[in-house]
Motif scaffolding. Structure first.
Motif, mmCIF file in Angstrom:
data_model
loop_
_atom_site.group_PDB
_atom_site.id
_atom_site.type_symbol
_atom_site.label_atom_id
_atom_site.label_comp_id
_atom_site.label_asym_id
_atom_site.label_seq_id
_atom_site.Cartn_x
_atom_site.Cartn_y
_atom_site.Cartn_z
ATOM 1 N N ASP A 1 -94.950 -7.759 29.463
ATOM 2 C CA ASP A 1 -95.834 -8.186 30.283
ATOM 3 C C ASP A 1 -96.967 -9.169 29.379
ATOM 4 O OD1 ASP A 1 -97.216 -6.151 29.133
ATOM 5 O OD2 ASP A 1 -97.671 -5.151 30.972
ATOM 6 N N ARG A 2 -97.915 -9.422 30.254
ATOM 7 C CA ARG A 2 -98.991 -10.217 29.584
ATOM 8 C C ARG A 2 -99.671 -9.777 28.416
ATOM 9 N NH1 ARG A 2 -105.034 -11.561 31.991
ATOM 10 N NH2 ARG A 2 -105.254 -13.693 30.878
ATOM 11 N N ALA A 3 -99.758 -8.531 28.072
ATOM 12 C CA ALA A 3 -100.495 -7.925 27.089
ATOM 13 C C ALA A 3 -99.615 -8.036 25.728
ATOM 14 C CB ALA A 3 -100.558 -6.222 27.254
ATOM 15 N N ASP A 4 -98.331 -8.536 25.893
ATOM 16 C CA ASP A 4 -97.409 -8.390 24.941
ATOM 17 C C ASP A 4 -97.422 -9.712 24.268
ATOM 18 O OD1 ASP A 4 -96.407 -5.719 25.337
ATOM 19 O OD2 ASP A 4 -94.988 -6.523 26.736
ATOM 20 N N PHE A 5 -97.886 -10.691 24.662
ATOM 21 C CA PHE A 5 -98.005 -11.996 23.938
ATOM 22 C C PHE A 5 -99.621 -12.485 23.784
ATOM 23 C CE2 PHE A 5 -94.257 -11.369 26.745
ATOM 24 C CZ PHE A 5 -93.295 -12.150 25.915
ATOM 25 N N ARG A 6 -99.592 -13.502 22.747
ATOM 26 C CA ARG A 6 -100.605 -14.136 22.435
ATOM 27 C C ARG A 6 -100.388 -15.535 22.139
ATOM 28 N NH1 ARG A 6 -102.310 -9.753 23.651
ATOM 29 N NH2 ARG A 6 -103.031 -8.146 22.535
ATOM 30 N N ASP B 1 -91.027 -28.603 22.201
ATOM 31 C CA ASP B 1 -90.664 -30.035 21.713
ATOM 32 C C ASP B 1 -91.416 -30.979 22.709
ATOM 33 O OD1 ASP B 1 -88.829 -28.867 20.134
ATOM 34 O OD2 ASP B 1 -87.177 -28.630 21.664
ATOM 35 N N GLY B 2 -92.584 -30.990 22.973
ATOM 36 C CA GLY B 2 -93.504 -32.016 23.480
ATOM 37 C C GLY B 2 -93.343 -31.770 25.197
ATOM 38 N N GLN B 3 -92.539 -30.838 25.496
ATOM 39 C CA GLN B 3 -92.591 -30.653 27.056
ATOM 40 C C GLN B 3 -93.339 -29.328 27.389
ATOM 41 O OE1 GLN B 3 -88.440 -30.257 28.078
ATOM 42 N NE2 GLN B 3 -88.321 -32.351 28.858
ATOM 43 N N THR B 4 -94.036 -29.375 28.364
ATOM 44 C CA THR B 4 -94.973 -28.376 28.863
ATOM 45 C C THR B 4 -94.140 -27.449 29.765
ATOM 46 O OG1 THR B 4 -97.064 -29.472 28.342
ATOM 47 C CG2 THR B 4 -97.053 -27.582 29.743
ATOM 48 N N TRP B 5 -94.183 -26.051 29.651
ATOM 49 C CA TRP B 5 -93.477 -24.941 30.538
ATOM 50 C C TRP B 5 -94.412 -24.119 30.998
ATOM 51 C CZ3 TRP B 5 -88.205 -25.567 31.995
ATOM 52 C CH2 TRP B 5 -87.381 -26.384 31.309
ATOM 53 N N ARG B 6 -94.319 -23.529 32.187
ATOM 54 C CA ARG B 6 -94.968 -22.325 32.677
ATOM 55 C C ARG B 6 -93.810 -21.407 32.981
ATOM 56 N NH1 ARG B 6 -98.731 -23.664 37.241
ATOM 57 N NH2 ARG B 6 -98.682 -21.518 37.673
ATOM 58 N N VAL B 7 -93.903 -20.231 32.084
ATOM 59 C CA VAL B 7 -92.752 -19.080 32.306
ATOM 60 C C VAL B 7 -93.404 -17.987 32.507
ATOM 61 C CG1 VAL B 7 -90.706 -18.145 30.932
ATOM 62 C CG2 VAL B 7 -91.456 -20.574 30.621
ATOM 63 N N ALA B 8 -92.844 -17.150 33.408
ATOM 64 C CA ALA B 8 -93.168 -15.890 33.701
ATOM 65 C C ALA B 8 -93.140 -14.883 32.323
ATOM 66 C CB ALA B 8 -92.529 -15.270 34.982
ATOM 67 N N PHE B 9 -94.002 -13.883 32.267
ATOM 68 C CA PHE B 9 -93.936 -13.030 31.082
ATOM 69 C C PHE B 9 -92.478 -12.181 31.286
ATOM 70 C CE2 PHE B 9 -98.521 -13.429 31.874
ATOM 71 C CZ PHE B 9 -98.800 -14.109 30.585
ATOM 72 N N GLY B 10 -92.070 -11.706 32.063
ATOM 73 C CA GLY B 10 -90.769 -11.283 32.112
ATOM 74 C C GLY B 10 -89.230 -11.879 31.469
ATOM 75 N N LEU B 11 -89.696 -13.307 31.644
ATOM 76 C CA LEU B 11 -88.459 -14.099 30.978
ATOM 77 C C LEU B 11 -88.705 -14.523 29.691
ATOM 78 C CD1 LEU B 11 -88.364 -16.537 34.157
ATOM 79 C CD2 LEU B 11 -86.808 -14.427 33.585
ATOM 80 N N LEU B 12 -89.801 -14.284 28.972
ATOM 81 C CA LEU B 12 -90.010 -14.421 27.796
ATOM 82 C C LEU B 12 -89.286 -13.538 26.783
ATOM 83 C CD1 LEU B 12 -93.734 -15.868 27.785
ATOM 84 C CD2 LEU B 12 -91.462 -17.274 27.858
ATOM 85 N N ARG C 1 -101.310 -21.296 26.058
ATOM 86 C CA ARG C 1 -102.191 -20.681 26.846
ATOM 87 C C ARG C 1 -101.490 -19.456 27.555
ATOM 88 N NH1 ARG C 1 -104.624 -23.407 32.526
ATOM 89 N NH2 ARG C 1 -105.889 -21.635 32.914
ATOM 90 N N ILE C 2 -102.354 -18.280 27.952
ATOM 91 C CA ILE C 2 -102.021 -17.450 28.702
ATOM 92 C C ILE C 2 -102.755 -17.285 29.989
ATOM 93 C CG2 ILE C 2 -101.980 -14.869 28.674
ATOM 94 C CD1 ILE C 2 -100.353 -15.516 26.579
ATOM 95 N N ASN C 3 -101.785 -17.307 31.043
ATOM 96 C CA ASN C 3 -102.368 -17.338 32.629
ATOM 97 C C ASN C 3 -102.143 -16.011 32.974
ATOM 98 O OD1 ASN C 3 -102.717 -20.426 32.083
ATOM 99 N ND2 ASN C 3 -100.080 -20.387 32.488
ATOM 100 N N GLN C 4 -102.316 -16.012 34.183
ATOM 101 C CA GLN C 4 -102.450 -14.598 35.060
ATOM 102 C C GLN C 4 -101.055 -14.159 34.945
ATOM 103 O OE1 GLN C 4 -105.260 -13.124 35.800
ATOM 104 N NE2 GLN C 4 -104.291 -11.331 36.671
ATOM 105 N N ARG C 5 -100.154 -14.770 35.595
ATOM 106 C CA ARG C 5 -98.675 -14.295 35.706
ATOM 107 C C ARG C 5 -97.873 -15.047 34.725
ATOM 108 N NH1 ARG C 5 -100.366 -14.679 41.039
ATOM 109 N NH2 ARG C 5 -100.975 -12.786 42.156
ATOM 110 N N THR C 6 -98.093 -16.073 34.075
ATOM 111 C CA THR C 6 -97.216 -16.883 33.211
ATOM 112 C C THR C 6 -97.853 -17.275 31.982
ATOM 113 O OG1 THR C 6 -97.697 -19.188 34.330
ATOM 114 C CG2 THR C 6 -96.037 -18.087 35.168
ATOM 115 N N ALA C 7 -97.274 -17.941 31.127
ATOM 116 C CA ALA C 7 -97.563 -18.444 29.811
ATOM 117 C C ALA C 7 -97.049 -19.889 29.857
ATOM 118 C CB ALA C 7 -97.043 -17.430 28.471
#
Length: 170
Positions: free
Chosen positions: A116-121, A153-164, A142-148
């Motif tokens: 979850d969110r607390a596991d990532f920095r 490789d130059g692309q920006t992705w918003r990914v849910a914490f459970g998928l990381l 960046r750490i968002n409310q539900r995603t990171a």
């Protein structure tokens, strides 16, 4: 499903067996089980694995570990095999070494919780599988409310914490 005992399997319909196979595949693909199995293994470790051809356990040594599969070197044939983590059985001596050389086997631990969110920095390197089933590696910017928010490789992705997945150097 009408299958209650292993003895009933030969009498099951093909559709019931297929449904059972699907349920087992879903359980084996659970990331928590994979993380738990990876925690018990390391490169160079002596293990046993289930040979799919004959259904027997064979002795091997761990060569490399990936996200969902492990590569082993068979002791008898000196051949490399890439297997799912579920096919690996740590040897008795390895399991006792890991638990502090106790003679009594410990009960199996439940799989770890999903991240979850607390596991990532910010600044951590992580991986995930995108919608095209391609493995992506990126840096958390960046750490968002539900995603990171990741830079891959130059692309920006918003990914849910459970998928990381945390990257582990082997």
């Amino acid at each position: 499903m009408r299958i209650k005992l292993i003895e009933d399997l030969p009498m099951a319909t093909s559709a019931e067996l297929y449904q059972l196979s699907w349920a087992i595949d879903q359980l084996l693909a659970d990331p928590r089980r994979i993380v738990q199995a990876r925690g018990q293994l390391h490169t160079g470790q002596q293990v046993r694995y289930l040979n799919w051809d004959d259904g027997k356990l064979r002795s091997a040594r761990v060569v490399s570990m990936k996200d969902r599969r492990v590569t082993v070197l068979d002791d008898a044939t000196r051949a490399h095999f890439t297997l799912p983590y579920a096919a690996i059985v740590p040897t008795e001596s390895t399991a006792s070494e890991a638990s502090g050389a106790s003679a009594e086997p410990s009960p199996p631990r439940p799989p770890p919780e999903i991240a979850d969110r607390a596991d990532f920095r910010v600044g951590q390197r992580v991986s995930f599988t995108d919608q095209h089933l391609q493995r992506r590696v990126g840096l958390i910017v960046r750490i968002n409310q539900r995603t990171a928010t990741l830079d891959c490789d130059g692309q920006t992705w918003r990914v849910a914490f459970g998928l990381l997945n945390h990257l582990v150097d082997v």
